[in-house]
Design a protein around this motif. Structure first.
Motif, PDB file in Angstrom:
ATOM      1  N   ARG A 274     -17.414  -8.611  -4.124  1.00 45.33           N
ATOM      2  CA  ARG A 274     -16.006  -8.526  -4.490  1.00 45.33           C
ATOM      3  C   ARG A 274     -15.606  -9.757  -5.306  1.00 45.33           C
ATOM      4  NH1 ARG A 274     -12.493 -11.474  -1.127  1.00 45.33           N
ATOM      5  NH2 ARG A 274     -13.561 -12.456   0.619  1.00 45.33           N
TER       6      ARG A 274
ATOM      7  N   ARG B  50      -8.111   3.799  -1.202  1.00 45.54           N
ATOM      8  CA  ARG B  50      -7.080   2.782  -0.954  1.00 45.54           C
ATOM      9  C   ARG B  50      -6.330   2.419  -2.251  1.00 45.54           C
ATOM     10  NH1 ARG B  50      -2.915  -0.751   0.256  1.00 45.54           N
ATOM     11  NH2 ARG B  50      -3.178  -2.358  -1.258  1.00 45.54           N
TER      12      ARG B  50
ATOM     13  N   THR C 296      -2.717   3.353  -1.207  1.00 47.83           N
ATOM     14  CA  THR C 296      -2.603   4.329  -0.127  1.00 47.83           C
ATOM     15  C   THR C 296      -3.224   3.742   1.139  1.00 47.83           C
ATOM     16  OG1 THR C 296      -2.926   6.024  -1.823  1.00 47.83           O
ATOM     17  CG2 THR C 296      -3.017   6.751   0.472  1.00 47.83           C
ATOM     18  N   GLY C 297      -2.396   3.362   2.081  1.00 47.84           N
ATOM     19  CA  GLY C 297      -2.902   2.872   3.370  1.00 47.84           C
ATOM     20  C   GLY C 297      -3.634   1.542   3.244  1.00 47.84           C
ATOM     21  N   PRO C 298      -4.254   1.090   4.347  1.00 46.34           N
ATOM     22  CA  PRO C 298      -5.050  -0.139   4.324  1.00 46.34           C
ATOM     23  C   PRO C 298      -6.444   0.137   3.764  1.00 46.34           C
ATOM     24  CG  PRO C 298      -5.059   0.800   6.523  1.00 46.34           C
ATOM     25  CD  PRO C 298      -4.213   1.717   5.676  1.00 46.34           C
TER      26      PRO C 298
ATOM     27  N   ARG D 157     -10.357   0.893   3.479  1.00 45.92           N
ATOM     28  CA  ARG D 157     -11.200   1.813   4.248  1.00 45.92           C
ATOM     29  C   ARG D 157     -12.352   1.019   4.859  1.00 45.92           C
ATOM     30  NH1 ARG D 157      -8.200   5.839   1.576  1.00 45.92           N
ATOM     31  NH2 ARG D 157      -6.336   4.595   1.886  1.00 45.92           N
TER      32      ARG D 157
ATOM     33  N   GLU E  59     -15.470   0.894   4.777  1.00 48.76           N
ATOM     34  CA  GLU E  59     -16.585   0.399   3.951  1.00 48.76           C
ATOM     35  C   GLU E  59     -16.146  -0.513   2.808  1.00 48.76           C
ATOM     36  OE1 GLU E  59     -19.744   1.564   4.828  1.00 48.76           O
ATOM     37  OE2 GLU E  59     -18.614   2.419   6.504  1.00 48.76           O
ATOM     38  N   ASP E  60     -14.839  -0.563   2.563  1.00 51.78           N
ATOM     39  CA  ASP E  60     -14.360  -1.314   1.397  1.00 51.78           C
ATOM     40  C   ASP E  60     -14.669  -2.801   1.514  1.00 51.78           C
ATOM     41  OD1 ASP E  60     -13.371   0.964   0.290  1.00 51.78           O
ATOM     42  OD2 ASP E  60     -11.248   0.505   0.630  1.00 51.78           O
ATOM     43  N   LEU E  61     -14.850  -3.454   0.344  1.00 53.17           N
ATOM     44  CA  LEU E  61     -15.146  -4.887   0.333  1.00 53.17           C
ATOM     45  C   LEU E  61     -13.898  -5.739   0.224  1.00 53.17           C
ATOM     46  CD1 LEU E  61     -18.196  -4.900  -2.103  1.00 53.17           C
ATOM     47  CD2 LEU E  61     -18.207  -4.739   0.391  1.00 53.17           C
ATOM     48  N   ASP E  62     -12.793  -5.124  -0.179  1.00 57.42           N
ATOM     49  CA  ASP E  62     -11.551  -5.892  -0.263  1.00 57.42           C
ATOM     50  C   ASP E  62     -10.367  -4.968   0.017  1.00 57.42           C
ATOM     51  OD1 ASP E  62     -11.375  -4.404  -2.588  1.00 57.42           O
ATOM     52  OD2 ASP E  62     -11.714  -6.102  -3.919  1.00 57.42           O
TER      53      ASP E  62
ATOM     54  N   PRO F 292      -6.159  -4.940   1.849  1.00 54.87           N
ATOM     55  CA  PRO F 292      -5.521  -5.415   3.088  1.00 54.87           C
ATOM     56  C   PRO F 292      -5.988  -4.629   4.321  1.00 54.87           C
ATOM     57  CG  PRO F 292      -4.046  -3.968   1.906  1.00 54.87           C
ATOM     58  CD  PRO F 292      -5.252  -4.128   1.028  1.00 54.87           C
TER      59      PRO F 292
END
Ligand code: SF4
Lengths: 226, 483
Positions: free
Chosen positions: A116, A188, B277-279, B281, B283-286, B288
């Motif tokens: 990231r 997201r 959309t939302g916080p 997930r 697996e996400d790297l960044d 909130p």
């Protein structure tokens, strides 16, 4: 909860709606249909023209664009870009399969880091979910292989975009996202990016590179190029 | 903020004597309208898109209760939280509570008119939390402790020298004799300052240009990218938005986006349009870890079905300010609260009450330019007249104003006579003024002692309109669409 009920009750009374949300009503039907409104004609073109329009529009808003024949050309192009702008030979790439599989070491002498975005990243390379010819807009979708922070922290942002993924209009990209994530769902973050960051807040003088990247460089991978 | 709207007359006088402000307004009066026209000319469907944007918002407002519930459900499904707030106080307390739970010391903010409306910055500061505005213009006015003077260009009233002074006084750790001559140097300094703040913030507070019911998404539009660093880097993302920001679907949002930037800055689309959309997930790297939406009413639900219902279609593009002869003479601060221009003159009395804002509906020549450029086709002059009628009934206006209004109403009901009077009046005025602006006029001292009145260019708008004599492109465009 008191506030919620009070606001909704007042709206219901004003609108003459008797009840809370239930099965049959115009709002839910409108969402379910999600019909397209008027779509400007300028994006309805065949593929080659769409790519041309994308390039024209992106260039108009200060992005630079280069077309390459395959992903294998990306490392050379990135090196060339860094040399042209006299930047350190160091990049942060998105951990995207199509970037990770490239032979960066063989082809270049770049220091390649992945992950990231961090505060001290100078140049990032990421992969677009799609493009929109109508306005030369990149569509970026967040995910494990495509962290959003890479789109904003570095001063130079290089984006790889497959020509096949350039749509005429925004609606076509929404359709693709809906098909992938399911109705009513999105990743997201979806970013539409149209040119590099800018501001005109000081005496209405246009300056690039306000908080996001000062330069946006797009590599369109188009096999019909080679 | 504490409104100074009751002092509109004095505020306006001060504004007219403020040279940097007048220089900025002169520039704005040319730049924004010209770029808007160019953008509209590049898109043949622009006028039809405005109709559709209006229709979408009308449909939303007719079903607002249902859309809010549908939207809320989607936010919750995607892992977020929705906090309903009746008024500014509840919204401030809710935001503070979220910040406390996150153990926040610093909150980065991207420009939000609603956050100005609820005056959350002062409240957070009082409670030991540092709010940092990150839009360059907002950052400058935060350092100066001023409200925004334009919806999309909050520091438009300042010269680069004033900005340089502000930075010298605020960034006292830097060399006092550094070169801040050029706008670029000012930007670099702000960028470096704010970069530290972005990276260190615990909570990111953003507004929302729209809330999408279909997906539970908030839309953020910026050119700088500050909203993105604000929503992506901190551990908690808080969205503050008022209830009328809802749109049904991604397609509907796209239609409105096609008219938003073109109307606002004359860009086809802003640089960054972001859909959150939302916080993050798993697996996400960044992104909130927490996502909160503070959903504010603050007088909106009362406007539903009222004479001011249509004001709720407003997407805060600022076009009505950029084209308003009053705004272009006095700027935003004269209006005395966070909103200004024609949209402010309609909205402010709705939000803070007519008594506080009684001068504002009169801060208009009812020339109709605002309505002609409003992407959402909001009948601003009609609503300003509604306020004036209400005032008239409440006997709040001065006796001269009441007399003038009564005469005008009598005339207005007699279109032929009205047109004749206006034409005669213009002919008479032309004798006095030639071209340009009047310094004084017989029988109009109340107006011209405070500002110059634009000299009529020789004919009334209606006459020119019918003759097709307006040389400027806007007239041509309008005629094409009307007929
Ligand atoms: S009233 Fe219309 S023109 Fe004015 S800010 Fe709102 S949408 Fe824009």
């Amino acid at each position: 909860m008191a506030a919620r009920e009070e606001i909704l009750d007042r709206l219901r009374a004003k609108l003459g709606h008797s009840d809370a949300l239930n099965g049959e009503n115009p709002a839910l039907k409108h969402i379910e249909d999600h019909h397209k409104n008027l779509i400007p004609k300028r994006g309805s073109l065949d593929k080659a023209q769409r790519v041309d329009l994308f390039v024209q529009e992106a260039t108009r808003v200060n992005a630079t664009v280069v077309r390459v024949g395959s992903f294998d050309d990306v490392p050379d192009q990135v090196s060339a870009y860094l040399r042209e702008h006299q930047l350190p030979a160091k990049i942060k790439i998105a951990p995207h399969h199509s970037l990770k599989s490239l032979d960066w070491q063989q082809k270049t002498s770049l220091m390649v880091d992945e992950g990231r975005g961090k505060g001290d990243d100078g140049v990032s390379v990421s992969v677009a979910y799609g493009g929109v010819a109508e306005t030369g807009t990149l569509v970026m979708s967040s995910g494990p292989q495509t962290p959003t922070s890479l789109n904003f922290l570095p001063l130079d942002h290089i984006v790889v975009l497959e020509a096949d993924r350039i749509a005429g209009d925004y609606e076509a990209v929404w359709e693709r996202l809906r098909a992938q994530f399911g109705p009513g769902k999105l990743p997201r973050t979806v970013n539409w990016i149209t040119g590099p960051s800018r501001t005109a807040d000081i005496e209405q003088t246009l300056l690039l590179g306000a908080h996001g990247p000062q330069r946006l460089h797009i590599l369109i991978v188009d096999p019909s190029e080679s | 903020m504490q409104p100074t709207s009751p002092n509109f007359k004095q505020n306006a006088r001060d504004a007219i004597a403020d040279d940097p402000l007048q220089a900025a307004l002169a520039k704005l009066a040319v730049g924004f309208p010209m770029r808007r026209l160019e953008a509209a000319a590049r898109l043949p469907e622009f006028e039809d898109l405005r109709d559709q944007a209006r229709d979408i918002k009308n449909h939303v407002l007719e079903n607002l209760d249902h859309y809010l519930e549908a939207y809320e459900k989607k936010v919750i499904d995607s892992g977020g939280h929705v906090h309903w707030c009746r008024d500014a106080k509840e919204a401030r307390e809710t935001i503070l509570d979220i910040c406390r739970k996150a153990d926040a010391k610093t909150v980065t903010k991207s420009k939000s008119m609603i956050s100005e409306e609820i005056a959350v910055n002062a409240y957070l500061e009082e409670n030991g939390i540092e709010p940092v505005e990150t839009d360059l213009g907002e950052y400058i006015i935060q350092l100066r402790k001023e409200p925004p003077s334009h919806i999309i260009a909050p520091a438009i009233h300042l010269s680069k020298e004033q900005v340089a002074d502000t930075f010298r006084n605020s960034h006292i750790d830097l060399a006092a004799d550094r070169d801040l001559e050029e706008p670029r140097a000012l930007l670099e300094e702000a960028r470096a300052r704010l970069r530290e703040k972005f990276l260190g913030a615990d909570v990111g507070l953003t507004g929302a240009n729209m809330l999408i019911a279909e997906t539970g998404t908030n839309v953020l539009v910026t050119n700088e990218g500050n909203a993105d660093l604000t929503n992506n880097l901190p551990r908690v993302h808080v969205v503050i938005a008022s209830i009328e920001k809802i749109v049904p679907t991604l397609e509907d949002a796209s239609t409105i986006l096609r008219v938003l930037a073109r109307s606002a800055t004359g860009q086809d689309i802003s640089v960054y349009t972001t859909f959150c959309t939302g916080p993050r997930r798993p697996e996400d790297l960044d992104g909130p870890e927490e996502y909160h939406v503070v959903l504010l009413d603050n007088g909106r639900s009362e406007m539903i079905g009222s004479e001011f219902h249509e004001m709720l279609r407003c997407i805060r593009c600022g076009a009505c300010l950029n084209h308003c002869p009053i705004y272009k003479s006095v700027g935003g601060h004269a209006y005395g609260w966070v909103y200004s221009g024609p949209m402010g003159a309609v909205l402010i009395p709705n939000l803070i009450g007519m008594e506080e804002a009684q001068h504002l509906p009169n801060a208009s020549t009812l020339c109709g330019k605002c309505e002609s450029v409003c992407p959402m086709r909001i009948p601003l002059p009609k609503m300003l007249r509604k306020w004036r009628e209400r005032q008239f009934k409440a006997e709040m206006g001065s006796s001269t104003a009441r007399w003038a209004l009564r005469s005008w109403a009598w005339l207005a009901k007699r279109p032929a006579l009205y047109r004749w009077t206006m034409t005669a009046g213009v002919a008479l005025l032309s004798q006095f003024g030639g071209r340009g602006r009047f310094k004084s006029l017989p029988l109009a001292g109340g107006w011209t002692s405070k500002r110059d009145l634009a000299a009529p260019a020789g004919d009334t708008f209606i006459n020119q309109y019918h003759k097709g004599a307006r040389g400027d492109q806007s007239g041509a465009l309008m005629r094409k669409k009307v007929h």
